[in-house]
Design a protein around this motif. Structure first.
Motif, PDB file in Angstrom:
ATOM      1  N   ASP A   1      -4.660   1.039   0.326  1.00 28.01           N
ATOM      2  CA  ASP A   1      -4.095  -0.304   0.435  1.00 28.01           C
ATOM      3  C   ASP A   1      -2.875  -0.225   1.348  1.00 28.01           C
ATOM      4  O   ASP A   1      -1.832   0.298   0.968  1.00 28.01           O
TER       5      ASP A   1
ATOM      6  N   ARG B   1     -19.877  -2.400  -3.714  1.00 26.23           N
ATOM      7  CA  ARG B   1     -19.599  -0.959  -3.705  1.00 26.23           C
ATOM      8  C   ARG B   1     -20.872  -0.155  -3.928  1.00 26.23           C
ATOM      9  O   ARG B   1     -20.882   0.836  -4.642  1.00 26.23           O
TER      10      ARG B   1
ATOM     11  N   GLU C   1      -9.957   4.324  -1.079  1.00 27.08           N
ATOM     12  CA  GLU C   1      -9.438   3.118  -0.452  1.00 27.08           C
ATOM     13  C   GLU C   1      -7.920   3.220  -0.372  1.00 27.08           C
ATOM     14  O   GLU C   1      -7.258   3.515  -1.371  1.00 27.08           O
TER      15      GLU C   1
ATOM     16  N   ARG D   1      -6.645   4.895  -4.006  1.00 24.23           N
ATOM     17  CA  ARG D   1      -7.454   4.938  -5.218  1.00 24.23           C
ATOM     18  C   ARG D   1      -8.885   5.281  -4.833  1.00 24.23           C
ATOM     19  O   ARG D   1      -9.337   4.982  -3.724  1.00 24.23           O
ATOM     20  N   GLU D   2      -9.600   5.918  -5.759  1.00 22.52           N
ATOM     21  CA  GLU D   2     -11.016   6.202  -5.557  1.00 22.52           C
ATOM     22  C   GLU D   2     -11.817   5.030  -6.103  1.00 22.52           C
ATOM     23  O   GLU D   2     -11.656   4.650  -7.263  1.00 22.52           O
ATOM     24  N   ILE D   3     -12.688   4.433  -5.266  1.00 21.41           N
ATOM     25  CA  ILE D   3     -13.407   3.228  -5.692  1.00 21.41           C
ATOM     26  C   ILE D   3     -14.852   3.509  -6.085  1.00 21.41           C
ATOM     27  O   ILE D   3     -15.448   2.742  -6.835  1.00 21.41           O
ATOM     28  N   CYS D   4     -15.435   4.590  -5.588  1.00 20.06           N
ATOM     29  CA  CYS D   4     -16.810   4.939  -5.965  1.00 20.06           C
ATOM     30  C   CYS D   4     -17.137   6.307  -5.390  1.00 20.06           C
ATOM     31  O   CYS D   4     -16.256   6.997  -4.860  1.00 20.06           O
TER      32      CYS D   4
END
Length: 599
Positions: free
Chosen positions: A571, A304, A569, A578-581
């Motif tokens: 799913d 990430r 992201e 969801r926010e991943i970065c």
């Protein structure tokens, strides 16, 4: 008949070994002495025979050693034999990196397989750049399959460090491991020319090598990853490079470099970049929708993390399209932004482009390809069986500055390097999206533009004109067909394919948070969980796992547009966001594709 119970005592087995160990330490009741390196080890014949296939055979009824009081084991070291005897008497194996070769030699020679397994696991758990070559040689010598595979993988991963700091270890590597390493799909931060030099140095260090073996070793190198200008010199670099087999591979590599537009569809293992996983390439966009940047950002979904490529786009583009074929990046069309000057004031001049640029990440090289038949912006592109399709869009007329929408589709024939016309859509369309499912093309939404419309900026369209229409085209056929329309009219949205379904998500206008899924078998759309805060003008890509990644874009906040840094992201299996970065900086208007990149 009386009943009975069968009970087991775990302490008895432990006590039995402890008793034998105590007798051995006191040298009591020992009936055989083992000798290695001038050191004697009094032992109990029965325990040895019950714990080792070697001793079972040695003390058999017909052997000369069955009654011998002393047995010499000259091939073993005292340290190795002592460690294995301690293991047989206690179940504990004392091993370190320094004693491992002697202990493993003793365990293998005496056929104590549990000790061999412990040594193998010790190798696997302790692999690093300092010991991977030594452990690979040890695993190869003793036929430790799992440890050998793990050691070879570590050598490949640590190759960059080994070439700089421990090249002598590489030159002592066994030939089977070296071939396995050169066959690896992922050797980070190492150029192919460095691997070729290392292989030739290895041949000098370990020669003379039979011709068959040297050919087999060098055939694992990827000469197509070496620049054309360097290939001629390679043929004279070493006598092993002058064999007919290797010369033919060098010739094929030269021919590949001369293939021009056909290179992406003529890829072979010899020319494929050593990168096991693709990264997301973010092409163009910027912190302002009016002034796009020429940046190229790479995103690694595993770590990430973002990194900037040293190369940059040849043009400042917006509303362009990108895709990847055969390890090459293609950038097509869009609106080219240039500095202007009106009445002494700085301005931005925009012209619609039909240019096509190809980027080769192996050599960090851009090449201008044959232009599209039509100038296109706000169009869509997709790839079906290594063929690029450009569909719809609009362009600005140079004479009147009016916008003209197009219904045409065209495809790029890489074998000839030419664009050819495909079937025209039922009507002109721009701001639409496309996806590929089962080698068929699907196009959704957009605005059904007229042949000429008044001049307007990018997002000043009446969203009531946005379409729910969903079109289907099998490239083997001649016409576009209609499928079940989306439940929402969309413009500036995205389509994505994952797990056999098509997903339509987000877009420019309300309801820009909604997502829906299309089932091609039932020809039916299903509404899914919406994103809480919608966005538009973002970049998106489908990962190998089937999840969708959304990069940046714009959203409405307190009545005004805000450019965001979020990486989201989705799913597709769990219908969950969801926010991943976060992006390194706010970004809008970027286009994304998956592409193998060198480290």
């Amino acid at each position: 008949m009386d009943s009975y119970s069968l009970l087991y005592s775990s302490s008895h087995r432990t006590g039995l070994l402890s008793g034998f160990q105590r007798l051995r330490s006191q040298r009591r009741m020992c009936d055989v002495v083992l000798e290695a390196g001038g050191v004697s080890f009094p032992c109990h014949r029965a325990l040895l025979a019950s714990s080792s296939d070697y001793f079972w055979a040695l003390f058999g009824e017909t052997t000369a050693e069955r009654l011998a009081c002393s047995i010499s084991l000259p091939v073993l070291t005292p340290e190795g034999l002592d460690a294995i005897l301690d293991f047989l008497y206690s179940g504990w194996l004392n091993v370190s990196q320094a004693t491992l070769p002697a202990v493993l030699e003793a365990a293998r020679y005496l056929q104590v397989e549990p000790a061999v397994s412990i040594c193998e696991q010790f190798i696997i758990d302790g692999l690093n750049a300092e010991n991977c070559c030594c452990y690979a040689n040890l695993a190869e010598r003793h036929a430790l399959t799992d440890a050998l595979e793990a050691a070879n993988q570590t050598v490949a991963v640590e190759m960059g460090k080994l070439l700089k700091e421990r090249q002598e270890d590489l030159l002592r590597l066994n030939i089977q491991s070296l071939m396995a390493v050169l066959d690896a799909d992922d050797i980070p931060a190492v150029k192919e020319a460095e691997l070729i030099k290392m292989a030739l140095d290895w041949l000098d260090e370990n020669g003379p090598i039979p011709l068959l073996k040297s050919n087999l070793l060098l055939s694992h190198l990827r000469f197509g990853l070496v620049a054309s200008s360097e290939l001629t010199d390679l043929s004279h670099a070493h006598k092993a490079m002058a064999t007919p087999l290797i010369r033919s591979q060098l010739t094929r590599a030269q021919e590949y470099h001369r293939m021009g537009s056909a290179q992406p569809i003529k890829q072979s293992r010899q020319s494929t970049l050593r990168a096991s996983l693709s990264r997301v390439l973010l092409v163009g966009g910027g912190s302002s929708p009016d002034w796009p940047e020429q940046q190229l950002l790479a995103f690694d979904p595993r770590s990430r993390r973002f990194s900037s490529l040293s190369s940059s786009l040849p043009l400042r583009l917006r509303s362009h399209c990108v895709c990847s074929v055969g390890g090459f990046l293609f950038v097509m069309g869009g609106e080219e932004a240039k500095d202007g000057d009106e009445d002494g004031k700085k301005s931005v001049n925009v012209a619609t482009s039909n240019q096509v640029w190809r980027y080769d990440p192996r050599f960090d090289h851009w090449k201008k390809m044959e232009s599209m038949l039509e100038r296109r912006a706000q169009f869509t592109c997709c790839v079906v069986e290594d063929v690029i399709y450009a569909i719809g869009g609009r362009h600005k007329r140079l004479d009147t500055n009016a916008q003209t929408s197009v219904a045409s589709a065209e495809f790029y024939d890489m074998a000839t390097g030419a664009w050819r016309r495909g079937p025209t859509m039922p009507r002109p369309l721009y701001g639409h999206a496309s996806a590929v499912l089962d080698n068929a093309i699907y196009v959704s939404g957009g605005v059904a533009g007229h042949q000429e419309s008044s001049t307007c900026t990018d997002y000043q369209y009446d969203h009531r004109e946005s379409s729910k229409e969903f079109l289907f085209w099998d490239p083997n056929g001649r016409t576009w067909e209609k499928r079940a329309p989306m439940s929402i009219a969309r413009f500036g949205h995205r389509l994505a394919t994952a797990h056999g379904y098509i997903y339509a998500l987000l877009g420019m206008y309300e309801p820009f948070c909604d997502i829906e899924q299309y089932d091609s078998v039932s020809d039916h759309w299903t509404r899914l969980r919406p994103l809480l805060i919608g966005s538009f003008n973002y970049g998106m890509v489908t990962t190998s796992s089937g999840n969708l990644l959304v990069f940046g874009g714009r959203k409405w906040s307190d009545g005004r547009e805000v450019i965001v840094r979020s990486v989201l992201e989705y799913d597709t299996k769990k219908d969950r966001w969801r926010e991943i970065c976060q992006l390194p900086r706010p970004l809008t208007g970027t286009e994304c594709t998956l592409l193998p990149l060198p480290d």
